[in-house]
Design a protein around this motif. Sequence first.
Motif, PDB file in Angstrom:
ATOM      1  N   GLY A  12      44.968  69.895  43.578  1.00  0.00           N
ATOM      2  CA  GLY A  12      46.268  69.056  42.373  1.00  0.00           C
ATOM      3  C   GLY A  12      45.565  67.771  42.315  1.00  0.00           C
ATOM      4  N   THR A  13      44.277  67.473  42.536  1.00  0.00           N
ATOM      5  CA  THR A  13      44.180  65.771  42.102  1.00  0.00           C
ATOM      6  C   THR A  13      43.795  65.315  40.600  1.00  0.00           C
ATOM      7  N   TYR A  14      42.997  66.748  40.946  1.00  0.00           N
ATOM      8  CA  TYR A  14      42.156  66.501  39.344  1.00  0.00           C
ATOM      9  C   TYR A  14      41.314  65.512  39.522  1.00  0.00           C
ATOM     10  N   ASP A  15      40.369  65.656  40.658  1.00  0.00           N
ATOM     11  CA  ASP A  15      39.352  64.235  41.050  1.00  0.00           C
ATOM     12  C   ASP A  15      38.031  64.496  40.745  1.00  0.00           C
ATOM     13  N   GLY A  16      38.463  66.537  41.182  1.00  0.00           N
ATOM     14  CA  GLY A  16      36.753  66.988  41.706  1.00  0.00           C
ATOM     15  C   GLY A  16      36.300  66.358  39.954  1.00  0.00           C
ATOM     16  N   GLU A  17      35.012  67.076  41.042  1.00  0.00           N
ATOM     17  CA  GLU A  17      33.929  67.235  39.196  1.00  0.00           C
ATOM     18  C   GLU A  17      33.951  68.353  38.320  1.00  0.00           C
ATOM     19  N   LEU A  46      39.872  77.272  35.013  1.00  0.00           N
ATOM     20  CA  LEU A  46      41.524  76.637  35.235  1.00  0.00           C
ATOM     21  C   LEU A  46      41.897  75.252  34.819  1.00  0.00           C
ATOM     22  N   SER A  47      41.320  74.354  36.119  1.00  0.00           N
ATOM     23  CA  SER A  47      41.632  73.175  35.681  1.00  0.00           C
ATOM     24  C   SER A  47      41.278  72.468  34.905  1.00  0.00           C
ATOM     25  N   GLU A  48      39.302  72.818  34.361  1.00  0.00           N
ATOM     26  CA  GLU A  48      39.064  72.028  32.733  1.00  0.00           C
ATOM     27  C   GLU A  48      39.620  72.945  31.886  1.00  0.00           C
ATOM     28  N   THR A  63      47.895  69.229  32.438  1.00  0.00           N
ATOM     29  CA  THR A  63      47.523  69.509  34.158  1.00  0.00           C
ATOM     30  C   THR A  63      49.061  68.417  35.093  1.00  0.00           C
ATOM     31  N   GLN A  64      49.935  68.355  33.488  1.00  0.00           N
ATOM     32  CA  GLN A  64      50.628  67.634  34.560  1.00  0.00           C
ATOM     33  C   GLN A  64      52.295  69.135  34.439  1.00  0.00           C
ATOM     34  N   THR A  65      51.618  70.031  33.905  1.00  0.00           N
ATOM     35  CA  THR A  65      52.473  71.016  33.835  1.00  0.00           C
ATOM     36  C   THR A  65      51.859  72.246  34.235  1.00  0.00           C
ATOM     37  N   GLU A  66      50.665  72.288  34.631  1.00  0.00           N
ATOM     38  CA  GLU A  66      49.866  73.436  34.670  1.00  0.00           C
ATOM     39  C   GLU A  66      49.736  74.785  34.486  1.00  0.00           C
TER      40      GLU A  66
END
Lengths: 414, 259
Positions: free
Chosen positions: A159-164, A223-225, A233-236
């Motif tokens: 949930g951080t959306y920090d991953g590559e 999905l995250s991308e 990304t805030q509301t997913e």
Amino acid sequence: MFSSLGNSLHRLRTAGSLTVAQFRQRKLRLSLAIIGIALAVLAITLLAGTGIGVLETGEQQFDAAERDLWVTAGETRITSAGGGGFENTLYDSRNLSTELESNEEISNAIPLAFDTVYVRSNQSGSFNTFIATGTPQGGPAVHVTDGDQIQGDPHYANGTYDGEMTNEVLIDEETARELNVSVGDSINIGGSLAAAREHEFTIVGMTPTFEQMLGTPTVTMPLSELHEVTGTTQTEPATFITITVEDGTTVEAVQRDLQETYPEYKIRTNQEQLSAILQEQVLLLAAAGVLVFLALSAGIALTLSLLSLVIHQQRQTFGALTAQGISSSFLIATVIGQGLIIGTLGGGIGVLLTPLAVTVLNHLAAVIVGFDGLVQTAPWIYVGSLGIAIVIGTVAAAIAGWKISRTPPLELLQ
Amino acid sequence: MARSAAPDTGASSPVVTADDVTKIYYRGSEPGRLARILGRSQPPAVRAVESVSITISNEEIVGLAGPSGSGKSTILHMLAGLKRPTSGTVLFRDTDLETLSKRERTRHRLEHIGVVFQQFHLLDSLSARANVALPLVELGIGKRQRRQRAAELLERVGLGDRITHRPGELSGGEQQRVAIARALITDPDLVIADEPTGELDTDTGRTILETFRQVAENRAVVLASHDHETLGSCDRLIQLRDGSVTDHLTQKESIDEYS
């Protein structure tokens, strides 16, 4: 009584011989009437087959997804906003999926999002809108026909959306054709033109899965991308969350429990979800219904007019026979025999032509829209259509015969 | 012109009698009750037959003569029960045809009346024998017997070697003889023929008249015709004009008149 029955059978047999003799004499007329009815039957079988095809394909897709339950936030509807696609009204889908997976009867809960995005390739130059599918994993639910599967969803990173970002997508044949790209090429994707210019993805494989499900060219990505490039990304948001229950668990029982726990969501089985999607397509279903009705009506009208014509051309003969004392029932039996033969032959030919027409239509549909199995038939369609042709032929002939029997013989002779 | 004194009954027993029959045709439909209240008048009427009384007896050939529109065909059709008179009665033997339902009249024609048309009206798809035998189906007669009786009749009208031919393979005269055989297959008491030689050349017409003469035994024949030779061959003639009987001629008088 036996004498009366024997006499009736005798007259019926003679009426049958007369019918056959009349047809032998009028081969062209008979052929045209049969062709007309065969075409009407063909129209009915193909339209009904299209309806079945849509349902069967939908069911197969749902079955192929290997999911047991579908969670949506209200209705699942296709929207024309932003170029078309599903409305993503199930927010906070990641947390809800995690919560659902904590249930010991649930094996996994995976959110799936469909959204409209802008896509451009170096070859195409300009941006076009496509449907993007976001899935947190590939797996067996996404069938890859060429190249590689997408590699999970590392960008989410709890949930951080920090991953590559993997920057990998799967596309289908139609998308490849429209963008003039293949595996290994790069394309830009984004929820807005600005976002699309910033995000470049590499095509790692080909998949027909979501194109077949949605009936439109699709790009498939983690999905995250998808949330990243569409700025959500805030509301997913997700279109729905799919659930696989643990082995040995009753799907309906889990459905019932979940529905009680989450009354704000709709929890449906595969069949219910397909029905819900189709019920939202009122216009489409109404149009299909009208087409079947029109095909049936046109078939009935065509049969009636052809038979009336065939019988009208024999009116002088019938008039002479009635004047001679031949009864109306004998003439009506002759006419009904004609309707029965025309209906049976026409219906039979229509039914025999159906598999060939289905093959041609399915091939065309696959080439033009990439939709396999658009038209599918079932034994009841063949039997039903043949039955309709026979009933219509017989009833139409009976009506025409009755009308002729009511007309004074001298009027028929004029 | 003074002729013999209206011998409108034959010597032997009467087969059919028309008593004071009138037939009126309306141009268009008759107004209903509401239409009459609204003032719609009766459509123009044509009196096709006016107070005609004739009797046709057994074993005679009676000719109906007169110009077009004189009522010949209408009288024939009323005698056969194909049309109902507007007034008057048609008695066939002792049966008033007016009392019969549509179905009963059809059955009555099957059992008692043979009809021959100017245009033959044979079924193209059937052989001569099958055409002739068809009415017997209604009488419940078996196939073998039907075929045998049809073949015999065709033999009698001179078509013994043509029984398997279809109408399209026969000449006009041969087709008319098949039609006569069909009219006789149920052994009717009365044969009516409307312009039976109208479509035929003179020689063929003569053959047909001989055929009628042959088949007139034990039955009555009524012919309506314009053709002088046909009318001259009748036992007696009924002259019609504007729907009314104007004269009755004996055979000798008719031969003098038309030969």
